[in-house]
Motif scaffolding. Structure first.
Motif, mmCIF file in Angstrom:
data_model
loop_
_atom_site.group_PDB
_atom_site.id
_atom_site.type_symbol
_atom_site.label_atom_id
_atom_site.label_comp_id
_atom_site.label_asym_id
_atom_site.label_seq_id
_atom_site.Cartn_x
_atom_site.Cartn_y
_atom_site.Cartn_z
ATOM 1 N N UNK A 194 -7.469 -2.466 -0.768
ATOM 2 C CA UNK A 194 -7.972 -1.323 0.003
ATOM 3 C C UNK A 194 -8.890 -0.436 -0.821
ATOM 4 N N UNK A 241 3.745 9.103 8.046
ATOM 5 C CA UNK A 241 3.658 9.209 6.586
ATOM 6 C C UNK A 241 2.437 10.008 6.178
ATOM 7 N N UNK A 255 -11.194 14.992 3.689
ATOM 8 C CA UNK A 255 -11.199 13.592 3.257
ATOM 9 C C UNK A 255 -12.353 12.813 3.870
ATOM 10 N N UNK A 282 2.759 5.878 -3.221
ATOM 11 C CA UNK A 282 3.902 6.515 -3.871
ATOM 12 C C UNK A 282 3.732 6.482 -5.388
ATOM 13 N N UNK A 293 -11.735 -1.077 3.191
ATOM 14 C CA UNK A 293 -11.081 -0.393 4.300
ATOM 15 C C UNK A 293 -12.118 0.445 5.024
ATOM 16 N N UNK A 304 0.834 -1.208 0.000
ATOM 17 C CA UNK A 304 0.000 0.000 0.000
ATOM 18 C C UNK A 304 0.867 1.256 0.000
ATOM 19 N N UNK A 305 1.953 1.217 0.748
ATOM 20 C CA UNK A 305 2.859 2.376 0.773
ATOM 21 C C UNK A 305 3.414 2.631 -0.633
ATOM 22 N N UNK A 328 -3.306 9.467 -0.555
ATOM 23 C CA UNK A 328 -4.375 8.611 -1.077
ATOM 24 C C UNK A 328 -4.857 7.617 -0.033
ATOM 25 N N UNK A 329 -4.158 7.547 1.072
ATOM 26 C CA UNK A 329 -4.506 6.563 2.108
ATOM 27 C C UNK A 329 -4.521 7.195 3.497
ATOM 28 N N UNK A 385 -12.349 3.424 7.478
ATOM 29 C CA UNK A 385 -11.436 4.467 7.936
ATOM 30 C C UNK A 385 -11.681 4.798 9.405
ATOM 31 N N UNK A 386 -10.624 5.189 10.058
ATOM 32 C CA UNK A 386 -10.728 5.455 11.478
ATOM 33 C C UNK A 386 -10.467 6.905 11.823
ATOM 34 N N UNK A 430 -10.182 -0.381 10.157
ATOM 35 C CA UNK A 430 -9.305 -1.421 9.628
ATOM 36 C C UNK A 430 -7.942 -1.353 10.298
ATOM 37 N N UNK A 437 7.218 -1.925 7.237
ATOM 38 C CA UNK A 437 5.919 -2.601 7.234
ATOM 39 C C UNK A 437 6.081 -4.090 6.970
ATOM 40 N N UNK A 439 -13.358 11.767 0.297
ATOM 41 C CA UNK A 439 -12.574 10.620 -0.175
ATOM 42 C C UNK A 439 -13.526 9.506 -0.600
ATOM 43 N N UNK A 460 -6.401 8.172 6.998
ATOM 44 C CA UNK A 460 -7.353 7.446 7.865
ATOM 45 C C UNK A 460 -7.218 5.937 7.729
ATOM 46 N N UNK A 461 -6.082 5.454 7.259
ATOM 47 C CA UNK A 461 -5.858 4.014 7.159
ATOM 48 C C UNK A 461 -4.833 3.618 8.215
ATOM 49 N N UNK A 462 -4.555 2.313 8.353
ATOM 50 C CA UNK A 462 -3.527 1.924 9.328
ATOM 51 C C UNK A 462 -2.095 2.226 8.895
ATOM 52 N N UNK A 463 -1.881 2.939 7.825
ATOM 53 C CA UNK A 463 -0.511 3.311 7.458
ATOM 54 C C UNK A 463 0.080 4.210 8.558
ATOM 55 N N UNK A 464 1.411 4.180 8.706
ATOM 56 C CA UNK A 464 2.039 4.977 9.770
ATOM 57 C C UNK A 464 1.578 6.437 9.724
ATOM 58 N N UNK A 465 1.221 6.939 10.888
ATOM 59 C CA UNK A 465 0.683 8.289 10.969
ATOM 60 C C UNK A 465 1.691 9.318 10.468
ATOM 61 N N UNK A 471 -3.780 -3.018 10.545
ATOM 62 C CA UNK A 471 -2.778 -3.480 9.585
ATOM 63 C C UNK A 471 -2.801 -4.998 9.422
#
Ligand code: HEM
Lengths: 472, 217
Positions: free
Chosen positions: B115, A276, A341, A212, B70, A207-208, A266-267, B72-73, B102, B35, A345, A269-274, B104
């Protein structure tokens, strides 16, 4: 090098190497063919978002498969080929190469080969997508690897040719258009590599890379090429220097730093590192700097030139394109905010934004540069009636399209936040889907006129009647 | 002269190229590697041929074009319960029957994770729980409008075959029941192995790793 506005284009074009003109023209005509094809597919998809039963009985024409045919053909067939084709001319001109012999034989052959590599990639890609090989995976990289490989090779060739042209320039300083051309070909090679590498193909790591890829494909390829072309075409067509060269340099470096790091927007509010996510939002807002450095620069160059613009058939396209760049990017900065978003979004608003950027900004600038520069290379001007029809239909069509979808996206998002049943949001946005189809139909018709005009500008016997003159 | 970027095409190539590579490393490569390490801590799901086939069909029919997976939170409302960081669902996403956004782990080992970026249709990350009936999905895939009037989802009729009641049908086809609403008088409708695999995959989508208490809005 300067050609006064008053001099007829066939004088400007006199002595241009017909092989070079043909090579460039092949890129542009290929782009035009892909534009027509992808527009027809886009319009079909637009109709189906009103009535899903249209042509629904064939797996190879199903909505999900034709959507990436539309986007990939537009991005790689239309926009990339048109930008690269024009860039050949702009790089050669701003390197002050003698136009009767700008490229070596080898460079000409490889540039023609690159052209066919892209055409093969896009053509096979469309077939692969229709037959259900979407193994590329992500947005804007749905082509399987064997379609992207020839395109990647073509990017390599084009990059080397640009570099060689610039290296043998007949002037001390490298003009800013060449900065963008040289950098963009390298950047996009990295982007495509990242998109198709196989180290990170699962989970959030994928996803990262996806975030990108999506954003850098747009921001480190189409944007720098379109902006680079404008830095050449606008002063040339107005016959005056650019307002501020330093602003251009500022734009170049801030673009490089800010644009690269904002993919994660593009991501949100997802579990990606805050970290980022936050970086992406901050620099998305900071994008205002490079965008308005260039937009402001272009607008200041156009200041006081109302008469020239209204009497030209190419400058109106560039004027719209420059405004499109400034405002589509402002819209993008706005959309990246977390609070925005929440509502917008996932909605049609995003599609509205995508077309605002790729159409009003990139596509209009391509058209402006084509109408402005191609006659200076081939000596043939397009029929004014066709260009006029093209301009107004395209402008009206995209206005209906973008305004319709941006309002529709807002309606859709508000319905979600209000907690209405999902189908309520689908029903409420149906009128906007209809408007999109109306706008799309106008756009498609305008593309037919454009193609006819482009065809009339192709190098022909006329160009070649001039004996090669000395120098550029 | 040699260090003047305006007149040296080598510098002009190298500086943007090298700075770009550094930035790509910082904003994409290194985060992706981190990750990947975290992903390795999650156990890989066991392999199931039918599910895997369904998943591939989901990719190749590009259901992602219209469906996200996904929820969103709202980071601002995150809380820690028994060492787990839980993020409540954004208002706009609350309709999909999940209480926690969701996480990880949900995407670990998925190749690629779906996603999505567009929600023309509803989120499907928990559709297996919301709509647990295979037969419903058959009707819906055959003609979405038969169960959801005004739906914009395209019919996927090519995933089915119709037969006369007397015809023989291969054993790995599944009969679709109660097809009165589908406009096939006097015929039988069969889900092909592809349709079965796709629906099997949809039914497996029931992702809520943690049933958190007290987090609903
Ligand atoms: C005849 C004109 C056009 C029509 C009718 C049209 C229609 C469409 C439709 C229906 C979609 C899918 C939207 C959805 O799934 O909700 C789409 C997506 C897209 N189109 Fe076009 N399009 C046109 C021209 C263009 C052009 C000229 C470009 C680029 C140069 C372009 C780039 C894109 C992109 C990048 C997307 C993906 C948007 C996203 O994922 O957010 N389109 N278009």
């Amino acid at each position: 090098m300067k050609i006064p506005v008053g001099i007829p284009v066939f004088v400007a074009a006199a002595g241009t190497d017909p092989k070079f003109a043909k090579m460039v023209s092949r890129w542009l005509v290929s782009a035009g063919v892909w534009l027509l094809l992808a527009s027809a597919v886009g319009l079909l998809e637009a109709f189906r978002l009103v009535d899903p039963e249209i042509l629904a009985d064939h797996a190879f024409l199903t909505f999900g498969r034709l959507r990436p045919v539309h986007t990939m053909t537009m991005l790689f067939g239309w926009a990339s080929m048109a930008l690269v084709g024009l860039m050949f001319y702009v790089v050669a001109k701003s390197a002050w190469l003698p136009m009767n012999n700008p490229l070596t034989r080898l460079e000409l052959i490889s540039s023609n080969a690159a052209l066919w590599l892209v055409n093969i990639g896009v053509g096979v890609g469309a077939i692969a997508l229709c037959t259900g090989d979407l193994s590329g995976g992500g947005e804007y990289r749905r082509y399987p690897w064997y379609c992207m490989a020839p395109i990647f090779a073509a990017i390599g060739i084009v990059g080397v040719v640009f570099y060689r042209i610039i290296a043998r320039r007949r002037v001390g300083a490298v003009y800013i258009s060449c900065w963008f051309a040289m950098a963009a070909t390298f950047w996009v090679a990295v982007v495509v590599f990242m998109g198709y590498q196989t180290f990170w193909k699962t989970g959030l790591a994928w996803v990262i890379v996806d975030g990108f890829y999506i954003h850098n494909a747009v921001g480190m390829w189409f944007t720098p090429l379109a902006v680079g072309l404008t830095y050449y075409a606008l002063p040339k067509l107005l016959n005056k220097p650019i307002y501020s060269y330093a602003l251009g340099v500022l734009g170049f470096f801030t673009h490089l730093v800010f644009y690269t790091v904002i993919g994660t927007h593009h991501y949100i509010h997802t579990p990606l590192p805050l970290a980022l996510q936050t970086t992406a939002v901050i620099f998305s807002v900071a994008m205002i700097v490079p965008v308005w450095a260039s937009t402001g620069n272009f607008l200041m160059t156009m200041k006081g030139e109302r008469l020239a613009i209204s009497h030209s058939y190419s400058l109106p396209f560039i004027f719209v394109g420059v405004l499109g760049y400034g405002f589509a990017s402002l819209q993008g900065s706005f959309e990246s905010l977390r609070s925005v978003q929440e509502t917008l979004h996932f909605t049609h608003y995003t599609v509205g934004h995508a077309h605002f950027a790729m159409y009003v900004f990139v596509t209009f600038l391509i058209w402006g540069c084509m109408y402005g520069l191609v006659p200076r290379m081939t000596g043939r001007e397009p029929p004014i009636l066709l260009v006029t029809l093209h301009f107004w239909l395209a402008l009206a069509g995209i206005a209906v399209y973008v305004v319709g979808l941006c309002i529709g996206g807002q309606v859709q998002g508000e319905s979600w936040v209000a907690g209405e049943p999902f189908m309520e949001s689908v029903r409420k946005t149906l009128p906007h889907m209809v408007w999109r189809s109306v706008g799309g139909a106008l756009m498609l018709v305008s593309h037919v006129f454009f193609f006819l005009a482009l065809w009339r500008m192709r190098p022909g016997a006329f160009t070649m009647a001039f004996t090669p003159a000395k120098g550029g | 002269m040699a260090f003047n970027i305006h007149t040296s095409h080598r510098l002009l190539f190298l500086i943007p190229a090298v700075s770009y590579l550094v930035l790509v490393a910082v904003c994409a490569v290194i985060p992706a590697m981190l990750e990947q390490q975290r992903e390795a801590e999650v156990e890989a799901p066991f392999e199931d041929a039918l599910l895997e086939r369904g998943r591939r069909l989901y990719r190749d029919f590009n259901c992602v074009a219209c469906h996200t997976q996904q929820i969103r939170g709202d980071e601002a409302l995150a809380s820690v319960i028994e060492g787990e960081r839980l993020i409540p669902v954004l208002k706009a996403d609350a309709r999909f029957g999940r209480e926690v956004a969701s996480r990880r782990e949900e995407y670990a080992h998925q190749q690629p994770p779906f996603m999505g970026t567009q929600r023309t249709g509803p989120d499907l990350s928990s559709v297996g729980r919301r709509l647990p009936e295979a037969q419903w999905h058959y009707w819906h895939l055959y003609t979405p409008q038969s169960v959801s009037p005004d739906s914009l989802m395209p019919p996927h009729r090519f995933l089915f075959t119709t037969t006369q009641p007397s015809d023989d049908v291969a054993a790995d086809y599944e009969k679709v029941l109660n097809i009165e609403g589908l406009g096939l008088p006097g015929k039988e409708l069969w889900a092909t192995p592809d349709a079965r695999a796709l629906v099997e995959y949809l039914l497996s989508l029931n992702r809520e790793f943690i049933e958190a208490e007290g987090l609903s809005r």
